[in-house]
Design a protein around this motif. Sequence first.
Motif, PDB file in Angstrom:
ATOM      1  N   GLY A  53       1.100  -1.025   0.091  1.00  0.00           N
ATOM      2  CA  GLY A  53       0.056  -0.082   0.034  1.00  0.00           C
ATOM      3  C   GLY A  53       0.961   1.367   0.127  1.00  0.00           C
ATOM      4  N   ASP A  54       1.870   1.201   0.566  1.00  0.00           N
ATOM      5  CA  ASP A  54       2.927   2.500   0.877  1.00  0.00           C
ATOM      6  C   ASP A  54       3.529   2.652  -0.619  1.00  0.00           C
ATOM      7  OD1 ASP A  54       2.290   2.666   3.392  1.00  0.00           O
ATOM      8  OD2 ASP A  54       3.868   1.503   4.024  1.00  0.00           O
ATOM      9  N   LEU A  55       3.815   1.645  -1.223  1.00  0.00           N
ATOM     10  CA  LEU A  55       4.398   1.556  -2.452  1.00  0.00           C
ATOM     11  C   LEU A  55       3.437   2.285  -3.521  1.00  0.00           C
ATOM     12  CD1 LEU A  55       6.535  -1.601  -2.789  1.00  0.00           C
ATOM     13  CD2 LEU A  55       7.306   0.507  -2.104  1.00  0.00           C
ATOM     14  N   LEU A  56       2.170   1.849  -3.704  1.00  0.00           N
ATOM     15  CA  LEU A  56       1.062   2.297  -4.492  1.00  0.00           C
ATOM     16  C   LEU A  56       0.985   4.004  -4.164  1.00  0.00           C
ATOM     17  CD1 LEU A  56      -1.007  -0.835  -4.446  1.00  0.00           C
ATOM     18  CD2 LEU A  56       0.272  -0.001  -6.312  1.00  0.00           C
ATOM     19  N   ASP A  57       0.779   4.110  -3.062  1.00  0.00           N
ATOM     20  CA  ASP A  57       0.630   5.497  -2.491  1.00  0.00           C
ATOM     21  C   ASP A  57       1.562   6.470  -3.061  1.00  0.00           C
ATOM     22  OD1 ASP A  57      -1.902   4.838  -1.492  1.00  0.00           O
ATOM     23  OD2 ASP A  57      -1.101   4.824   0.685  1.00  0.00           O
ATOM     24  N   ASP A  58       2.862   5.990  -2.914  1.00  0.00           N
ATOM     25  CA  ASP A  58       4.210   6.667  -3.552  1.00  0.00           C
ATOM     26  C   ASP A  58       3.976   7.107  -4.834  1.00  0.00           C
ATOM     27  OD1 ASP A  58       5.197   6.721  -0.813  1.00  0.00           O
ATOM     28  OD2 ASP A  58       6.449   5.273  -1.331  1.00  0.00           O
ATOM     29  N   LEU A  59       3.487   6.101  -5.759  1.00  0.00           N
ATOM     30  CA  LEU A  59       3.496   6.277  -7.081  1.00  0.00           C
ATOM     31  C   LEU A  59       2.224   7.009  -7.658  1.00  0.00           C
ATOM     32  CD1 LEU A  59       4.853   5.912  -9.909  1.00  0.00           C
ATOM     33  CD2 LEU A  59       3.764   3.584  -9.783  1.00  0.00           C
ATOM     34  N   ILE A  60       0.834   6.410  -7.116  1.00  0.00           N
ATOM     35  CA  ILE A  60      -0.238   6.418  -7.873  1.00  0.00           C
ATOM     36  C   ILE A  60      -0.928   7.573  -7.275  1.00  0.00           C
ATOM     37  CG2 ILE A  60      -2.448   5.402  -7.970  1.00  0.00           C
ATOM     38  CD1 ILE A  60      -0.271   4.229  -9.703  1.00  0.00           C
ATOM     39  N   ARG A  61      -1.262   7.918  -5.755  1.00  0.00           N
ATOM     40  CA  ARG A  61      -1.708   8.740  -5.263  1.00  0.00           C
ATOM     41  C   ARG A  61      -1.731  10.303  -5.866  1.00  0.00           C
ATOM     42  NH1 ARG A  61      -2.586   8.594   0.991  1.00  0.00           N
ATOM     43  NH2 ARG A  61      -0.267   8.849   1.112  1.00  0.00           N
ATOM     44  N   PRO A  62      -0.466  10.555  -5.880  1.00  0.00           N
ATOM     45  CA  PRO A  62      -0.433  11.978  -6.366  1.00  0.00           C
ATOM     46  C   PRO A  62      -0.846  12.318  -7.894  1.00  0.00           C
ATOM     47  CG  PRO A  62       1.650  11.462  -5.242  1.00  0.00           C
ATOM     48  CD  PRO A  62       0.761  10.138  -5.751  1.00  0.00           C
ATOM     49  N   ILE A  63      -0.706  11.050  -8.586  1.00  0.00           N
ATOM     50  CA  ILE A  63      -1.106  11.195 -10.267  1.00  0.00           C
ATOM     51  C   ILE A  63      -2.654  11.004 -10.075  1.00  0.00           C
ATOM     52  CG2 ILE A  63      -0.990   9.935 -12.421  1.00  0.00           C
ATOM     53  CD1 ILE A  63       1.603   8.999 -11.556  1.00  0.00           C
ATOM     54  N   ALA A  64      -3.278  10.229  -9.483  1.00  0.00           N
ATOM     55  CA  ALA A  64      -4.670  10.092  -9.191  1.00  0.00           C
ATOM     56  C   ALA A  64      -5.189  11.644  -8.718  1.00  0.00           C
ATOM     57  CB  ALA A  64      -5.223   9.223  -8.210  1.00  0.00           C
ATOM     58  N   ARG A  65      -4.784  12.326  -8.021  1.00  0.00           N
ATOM     59  CA  ARG A  65      -5.084  13.596  -7.348  1.00  0.00           C
ATOM     60  C   ARG A  65      -5.229  14.464  -8.602  1.00  0.00           C
ATOM     61  NH1 ARG A  65      -0.991  15.049  -3.525  1.00  0.00           N
ATOM     62  NH2 ARG A  65      -0.049  15.751  -5.405  1.00  0.00           N
ATOM     63  N   ASP A  66      -3.896  14.686  -9.085  1.00  0.00           N
ATOM     64  CA  ASP A  66      -3.606  15.791  -9.887  1.00  0.00           C
ATOM     65  C   ASP A  66      -4.239  15.688 -11.161  1.00  0.00           C
ATOM     66  OD1 ASP A  66      -2.597  17.136  -8.025  1.00  0.00           O
ATOM     67  OD2 ASP A  66      -0.616  16.155  -8.551  1.00  0.00           O
ATOM     68  N   GLY A  67      -4.286  14.238 -11.669  1.00  0.00           N
ATOM     69  CA  GLY A  67      -5.074  13.641 -12.956  1.00  0.00           C
ATOM     70  C   GLY A  67      -6.451  13.528 -13.032  1.00  0.00           C
ATOM     71  N   ALA A  68      -7.159  13.685 -11.826  1.00  0.00           N
ATOM     72  CA  ALA A  68      -8.605  13.240 -11.766  1.00  0.00           C
ATOM     73  C   ALA A  68      -9.388  13.980 -12.739  1.00  0.00           C
ATOM     74  CB  ALA A  68      -8.872  13.475 -10.399  1.00  0.00           C
ATOM     75  N   GLY A  69      -9.195  15.066 -13.250  1.00  0.00           N
ATOM     76  CA  GLY A  69      -9.972  15.626 -14.324  1.00  0.00           C
ATOM     77  C   GLY A  69      -9.693  15.602 -15.608  1.00  0.00           C
ATOM     78  N   ILE A  70      -8.499  14.604 -16.007  1.00  0.00           N
ATOM     79  CA  ILE A  70      -8.033  14.303 -17.257  1.00  0.00           C
ATOM     80  C   ILE A  70      -8.542  12.880 -17.568  1.00  0.00           C
ATOM     81  CG2 ILE A  70      -6.201  14.328 -18.812  1.00  0.00           C
ATOM     82  CD1 ILE A  70      -5.031  16.575 -16.806  1.00  0.00           C
ATOM     83  N   VAL A  71      -9.437  12.953 -18.654  1.00  0.00           N
ATOM     84  CA  VAL A  71      -9.816  11.467 -18.861  1.00  0.00           C
ATOM     85  C   VAL A  71      -8.702  10.703 -19.445  1.00  0.00           C
ATOM     86  CG1 VAL A  71     -10.372  12.196 -21.173  1.00  0.00           C
ATOM     87  CG2 VAL A  71     -11.432  10.263 -20.218  1.00  0.00           C
ATOM     88  N   GLU A  72      -7.694  11.117 -20.023  1.00  0.00           N
ATOM     89  CA  GLU A  72      -6.528  10.245 -20.809  1.00  0.00           C
ATOM     90  C   GLU A  72      -5.833   9.749 -19.609  1.00  0.00           C
ATOM     91  OE1 GLU A  72      -7.834  13.238 -23.704  1.00  0.00           O
ATOM     92  OE2 GLU A  72      -7.077  13.352 -21.912  1.00  0.00           O
ATOM     93  N   VAL A  73      -5.483  10.611 -18.651  1.00  0.00           N
ATOM     94  CA  VAL A  73      -4.527   9.894 -17.588  1.00  0.00           C
ATOM     95  C   VAL A  73      -5.350   8.944 -16.636  1.00  0.00           C
ATOM     96  CG1 VAL A  73      -3.443  10.899 -15.628  1.00  0.00           C
ATOM     97  CG2 VAL A  73      -3.443  12.216 -17.577  1.00  0.00           C
ATOM     98  N   ALA A  74      -6.658   9.625 -16.382  1.00  0.00           N
ATOM     99  CA  ALA A  74      -7.641   8.689 -15.614  1.00  0.00           C
ATOM    100  C   ALA A  74      -7.776   7.054 -16.092  1.00  0.00           C
ATOM    101  CB  ALA A  74      -8.664   9.269 -15.508  1.00  0.00           C
ATOM    102  N   ILE A  75      -7.951   7.155 -17.441  1.00  0.00           N
ATOM    103  CA  ILE A  75      -7.987   5.619 -18.114  1.00  0.00           C
ATOM    104  C   ILE A  75      -6.626   4.901 -18.163  1.00  0.00           C
ATOM    105  CG2 ILE A  75      -8.509   4.546 -20.137  1.00  0.00           C
ATOM    106  CD1 ILE A  75     -10.443   6.616 -20.930  1.00  0.00           C
TER     107      ILE A  75
END
Length: 429
Positions: free
Chosen positions: A337-359
């Motif tokens: 979970g820590d590894l995933l949060d290090d990599l994924i959470r910032p991208i999920a937060r900042d790219g939540a409004g961009i469909v290409e990134v979200a997909i």
Amino acid sequence: MADMTSRWRWVARLLFRRIWFRAALFSLFSVAVALLAAFVAPYVPYEISTKIGSDAVDNILGILASSMLAVTTFSLTAMVSAVSGASSTITPRATQLLVEDSTAQNALSTFIGAFLFSIVGICALSTGIYGKAGRVILFIGTVVVIAVIVVTLLRWIGHLASFGRVGDTIDRVEKVTTQAVARSGQAVAFETSVVTPARGERAVFSGKVGYITHIDLAALDSVARRLGCHIHVQAMPGAFVTTTREIARLEGNANCDAEIGEAFTISPHRQFDHDPRLGLVVLSEIASRALSPSVNDPGTAIAVLGSGVRVMSTFLDDASRRAPSTESVRFPSLGVGDLLDDLIRPIARDGAGIVEVAIKLQHSLAQIAAVAPKARGAIALRAEDALVRCEKAMSSSSDLGSVREAYRSHWGAQRSAGAELQAGLAVSS
């Protein structure tokens, strides 16, 4: 974890990467070559020495000295510009990798060494220590130095085309993170667990404040074997420790806290060598900077996700995971979970409004889950969280429908109660 067993080996690797160290070696070698001609001169046949005049060597060395000073200044300016650009447009944490670039260091060191070679040669010619035979050796050495300069300059020109660019920096971070995974050798825990101290164990604290950058496994193992006890390491490279945070637990009451503390190298800043989580953080920082409104570069975030999948696949591959512990020293596992949060959470937060990134994020999480089925539960939670963020950030129903379809194709229609509640609140607001 062989690289973590010896502190001196690690210190030597850090020293070799310093730009001043490589430049000093090249400079000393160049000066030695220039002065060697005076000692080799007696072995040069007289017929050869009479064919080369002092003016020929002196003119070549003069041209070499003036041109190398200009080339060194240009190269240093190019390197500083690349590092400054990466710090302002990519992430400051990646500049460490650019400064330690071997091609750039070799280029600067070669040019500085050639400049010193020519200066020493000119000074020696002025004093007359070479003689006719010594000028032959100096001429041959000058020809060799020119050949090295040409090869180095061609490599450096080609290297400048990509040096400091976003794609090049992502590749560097991915490479050093993958190497750190291999060096650390830490096993990955797929479920979160709380470890309580066993009876008879006591905490060992560090007298310093900073980030752990290296652990001398050999030193810890030596202490444990001498005392006939076990040492359980609690803080791994990358952890920030203070005088009140325990770094290890020791069985028994032996007074060896100082020896154990000396095995932990604590520095003001994190290092990539044995800290793979730092590489994941830097990758996510690159993506977050690219997703900022001022940059608006979703393609970079998508490229980072591709690199993240490769790094996480290396991390979660069961066949390659082997704990670095010895019989007397035990290391903790890394939480998935820590590894995933290090990599994924910032991208999920900042790219939540961009469909290409979200997909792309949903597809990337599914690809990681395919590599490590045991981690599917933890990965599915991050996929749900990313979907909920999209439901709050996206204004287009068409874009949101595409993200939901990508989620359902990998994780099914069933969502956790917490995710359903958050989604309901997002829709109602």
